[in-house]
Design an enzyme around this catalytic site. Sequence first.
Site, PDB file in Angstrom:
ATOM      1  N   SER A  37       1.129  -1.256  -0.494  1.00  6.92           N
ATOM      2  CA  SER A  37       0.412   0.182  -0.461  1.00  6.92           C
ATOM      3  C   SER A  37       0.810   0.901   0.122  1.00  6.92           C
ATOM      4  CB  SER A  37      -1.068   0.076   1.189  1.00  6.92           C
ATOM      5  OG  SER A  37      -0.449   0.184   2.558  1.00  6.92           O
ATOM      6  N   SER A  38       0.817   2.508  -0.797  1.00  6.08           N
ATOM      7  CA  SER A  38       1.701   3.563  -0.752  1.00  6.08           C
ATOM      8  C   SER A  38       0.795   4.075   0.328  1.00  6.08           C
ATOM      9  CB  SER A  38       1.289   4.488  -2.478  1.00  6.08           C
ATOM     10  OG  SER A  38       1.495   3.706  -3.519  1.00  6.08           O
TER      11      SER A  38
END
Length: 402
Positions: free
Chosen positions: A72-73
Amino acid sequence: MSTTTDHLAEELRDRMIAEVQASGSRTTRVLDAMAAVRREPFLPDANLEEVYDPHKAVVIKRDDGGAIGSCSSVPTLVATMLDQLRPQLGHNVLEIAAGTGINAAYLRELVGPTGSVTTIDHDPGVTAHARAALHAAGYPDVEVITRDGALGDQAHGPYHGIIVTVGAPDVYPAWREQLLPRGRLLVPLRFRGTTRSLGLTLEGDTFISDTAELCGFIPMIGHDGERTAAIDPDGLVSLYWDPDQDIDPGGLADVLVQPRTEAWSGEFVGNEEPFDGVWLRLAATEPGTCRITAAQAASELGLCTPGILSRSPAIAEGSSLAYFALRRMPHHPDGPRSELGAIGHGPKGAQLAHRFRDQICAWGANRTITPTITIYLAGTPAAKIPSRLIIDKPNTRISISY
């Protein structure tokens, strides 16, 4: 979840949104979308503090060698990219690289009930995770497809916007073909050793940028065009460059043991002040712009001392090299500062260091200016590209102009 856990998650989500807002200019629509999405279903193996950490990427998959395969960024970067894309109610949006599915959920909130979102990924394990998480979080109508992101997804197009959430070495024909006229492409484009999140509008066959933000992303699997090689016998220092560049690492094998020239710019930055614009200045003017990395041992030995050991801009030309340097000034009148400069080695090392310094000074004269990055079709005649320097990719030609 228990009431206590729900309350903690809500508190942490509110704190994350506040941090995201404080980190830069954010539109209310993006903040509201991020506040509406529960992140827990997308990151079931992380604790709540990690799930809602505004400055942390959470890894969900690694390959056999331990390299990150999917994550997940960082929420602050996610917000920046959503702002750059500018999705509107009713838009049809395609996401390249599904990740955990969180970004697709944010997009679903932004395009509203009359819009639609498709997300694709080459890895069936990643798409299975994203599909299940989106269902659990209340977004079952997001299309999740397993395929090569470079191909896009024509079946659900054309799109008002395409957002790429993986480092791309080029802009692929399918992305252009599947966008509506004046559609938006948001892509972390890798060139000259750096990656920039580019907000682009399609004008005919040409993409024109209006935003360019420094970022870092996992490269597209099977599409990494970057070259790399060590330039010292012990493998402590490496260069990274693009295939279109005339850089021969063999000709630089002993460059670092040759006399060095330092060129200091008189431009200073504080601890929190960005200076990544220097890299874009170099990419716009120097054909040999690339990236250099040095192990701590190389710095301690005085072999190679780039300003940022893990990634600094450099210029390679023939058997000569110059790279970015910092000189700490703890007693500067304005408080602790660092002076920006360059260090050169080789027959033309002094010349390269001074050319590097000149671009630092050009950046210093107007630190807030953002260049226009224009992406043309491959084969576009140079006479039609009003730029001093052209960066050639397999599918495109790129110009950077100030």
